[in-house]
Write an enzyme that holds these catalytic residues in place. Structure first.
Site, short mmCIF file in Angstrom:
data_model
loop_
_atom_site.label_atom_id
_atom_site.label_comp_id
_atom_site.label_asym_id
_atom_site.label_seq_id
_atom_site.Cartn_x
_atom_site.Cartn_y
_atom_site.Cartn_z
N ILE A 97 -7.28 -5.16 7.78
CA ILE A 97 -8.45 -4.30 7.57
C ILE A 97 -9.36 -4.79 6.45
O ILE A 97 -10.49 -4.33 6.32
CB ILE A 97 -8.04 -2.83 7.32
CG1 ILE A 97 -7.31 -2.66 6.00
CG2 ILE A 97 -7.20 -2.31 8.48
CD1 ILE A 97 -7.04 -1.21 5.64
N TYR A 154 0.84 -1.21 0.00
CA TYR A 154 0.00 0.00 0.00
C TYR A 154 0.87 1.26 0.00
O TYR A 154 1.69 1.44 0.91
CB TYR A 154 -0.90 -0.04 1.23
CG TYR A 154 -1.60 1.24 1.60
CD1 TYR A 154 -2.40 1.93 0.67
CD2 TYR A 154 -1.49 1.76 2.88
CE1 TYR A 154 -3.05 3.10 1.03
CE2 TYR A 154 -2.14 2.93 3.25
CZ TYR A 154 -2.91 3.60 2.31
OH TYR A 154 -3.54 4.76 2.67
#
Length: 471
Positions: free
Chosen positions: A232, A145
């Site tokens: 997440i 990310y």
């Protein structure tokens, strides 16, 4: 006299990454089906908008919660006044139970080991402050990310050392890759404090295998370092293989509560992806280390979740029937949307990494590059953003070691908008193919012309023994 701090004037935030620049271009010319049909479609934002109707329906059917009422009485004043930074017990209990539900109730979570934070961004940074000193390093598998360059490094001074993973084995983590990253950090005189993984992966959309998790546990045990599992996207796993949380690995008898490893494994979670509520800024740290929990709780005072948000979500997450239905329905919708994107890309001659989770696909466009370089990747990305009108994230922004890969998000738009995006990309690929063929024909024609000229030259030379320029 210097009036500003080095932090204020430095350029290490990462805002100039193509990941963020794509957002800026989208904001200048956002697509709207009526107001701006030729605008840029946002496919660079990992946001889940597919199940808003379920959330809105629950709020409509529970007006007391949405209106900050309890037993018909307003609790607005109670929620508006000072809150303790430990978080509301009812919300932490409901969140812990939701985390278990997302993981198929294979593991359970103790609310007392949960620390609330203003989103996963805050949770990850807080863990860095708790586990490392400025100049220490965390190893992270690539691609990763892009926001980690900001979240983990910018204010903490912690360094990231990549664990280079490759397409030849579908970007899986290997023992050799882990060891090479560790040795690389040592050569840079960096003290490695841990490994951070995203499971399911952003941007790959894949879950870590049990073998990979066992490999990670063996590695951190041998090196005596931490493991952070950013989970997440755990509630977005829509097809096999199933999601395996690090908490499941910890239930193995060899990682009992009496071992050091038990205290060196930490989870980051949020409701931004699984529940589609990034604007609510609800994140959490889960740790078995009492010292980490205590320190992170103190730090959470700099990024609290509002009392109003905690109250509303405590009521929502305590509705077990709603939560179970939401998780099942949301996964079905994610799978349908993902299959739609993959089918459209395949019809355009574009392949994807096989994935089973997340809000995005890891797409291989290397065959569209003018050369196998990251410069060519950026040239292709600019064409897709400016000419095609799609904001996608280039693999280089995710630190991928191979040019030509892109992250393409599919869950932040309607099926109609996704179809339009696919048609735009398909038209682009077709036109690019025509140009490539024309260039190939031109190149072949020039090559043939040179061959004919050379044949005439050789014939004349063989006729009189003299070269043309001697005449």
């Amino acid at each position: 006299m210097k009036l500003l701090s080095r932090k204020a004037t430095c350029n290490s935030h990462g805002q100039d990454s193509s990941y963020f620049l794509g957002w800026q271009e989208y904001e200048k010319k956002p697509y709207h089906e009526i107001k701006n049909p030729n605008g840029i479609i946002q496919m660079g934002l990992a946001e889940n908008q597919l199940s808003f109707d379920l959330l809105e329906s629950w709020i409509e059917n529970n007006p007391d919660a949405a209106g900050f009422m309890r037993d018909g009485q307003s609790i607005f004043r109670e929620l508006a006044l000072f809150q303790d930074y430990h978080g509301h017990p009812d919300f932490k209990k409901a969140l812990a139970e939701f985390m278990s539900e997302v993981r198929g109730n294979k593991v359970s979570f103790d609310p007392e080991k949960l620390v609330l934070a203003a989103g996963a961004t805050s949770a990850n940074e807080t863990l860095m402050f708790c586990l490392a000193e400025p100049g220490d390093a965390f190893l992270i598998p690539t691609p990763y990310y892009p926001g980690f360059d900001r979240d983990l490094k910018w204010r903490t001074g912690v360094e990231i050392v990549p664990i280079h993973c490759h397409s030849k084995n579908n970007f899986r983590i290997t023992e050799s890759a882990l060891e090479e990253a560790y040795q690389s950090a040592q050569k840079q005189n960096l003290r490695v404090k841990g490994v951070l993984v995203t499971n399911p992966s952003n941007p790959l959309g894949t879950t870590l295998t049990r073998d990979e998790l066992n490999l990670l546990f063996t590695f951190i045990t041998a090196k005596q370092i931490h493991l952070i599992s950013d989970e997440i996207y755990s509630g977005t796993v829509f097809s096999s293989p199933d999601f395996v949380s690090v908490m499941e690995i910890l239930t193995d008898i060899k990682y009992s509560k009496d071992t050091e490893v038990w205290n060196r494994v930490h989870i980051v979670y949020s409701l931004s992806k699984d529940l589609g509520l990034p604007g609510f800024r609800v994140g959490a740290i889960y740790s078995n280390d009492d010292v980490v929990v205590a320190a992170a709780t103190k730090m959470s005072s700099f990024g609290l979740v509002s009392s109003q948000t905690q109250y509303l979500l405590a009521e929502m997450l305590s509705d077990k029937k709603f939560c179970k239905n939401y998780i099942i329905t949301n996964k079905k919708r994610l799978k349908q949307q993902q299959e739609m994107l993959i089918s459209g890309l395949q019809a355009s001659g574009i392949s994807c990494l096989k994935s089973n989770a997340g809000l995005f696909c890891w797409v291989d466009m290397s065959h569209l590059l003018s050369s196998k370089t990251f410069d060519a990747e950026m040239d292709l990305w600019k064409k897709i953003v400016y000419d095609v009108g799609l904001n996608i994230s280039p693999g280089s922004s995710c630190h991928c070691s191979e040019p030509g890969w892109f992250r393409v998000c599919f869950a932040n738009m309607s099926a109609e908008t996704l179809d339009l995006a696919i048609q735009r990309l398909k038209s682009f690929v077709q036109s690019a193919t025509v140009v490539t063929r024309n260039n190939q024909r031109t190149h072949q024609s020039a090559k043939n012309s040179r061959r004919r000229s050379l044949t005439k030259w050789v014939f004349r030379l063989s006729s009189d023994g003299r070269e043309p320029d001697e005449r």
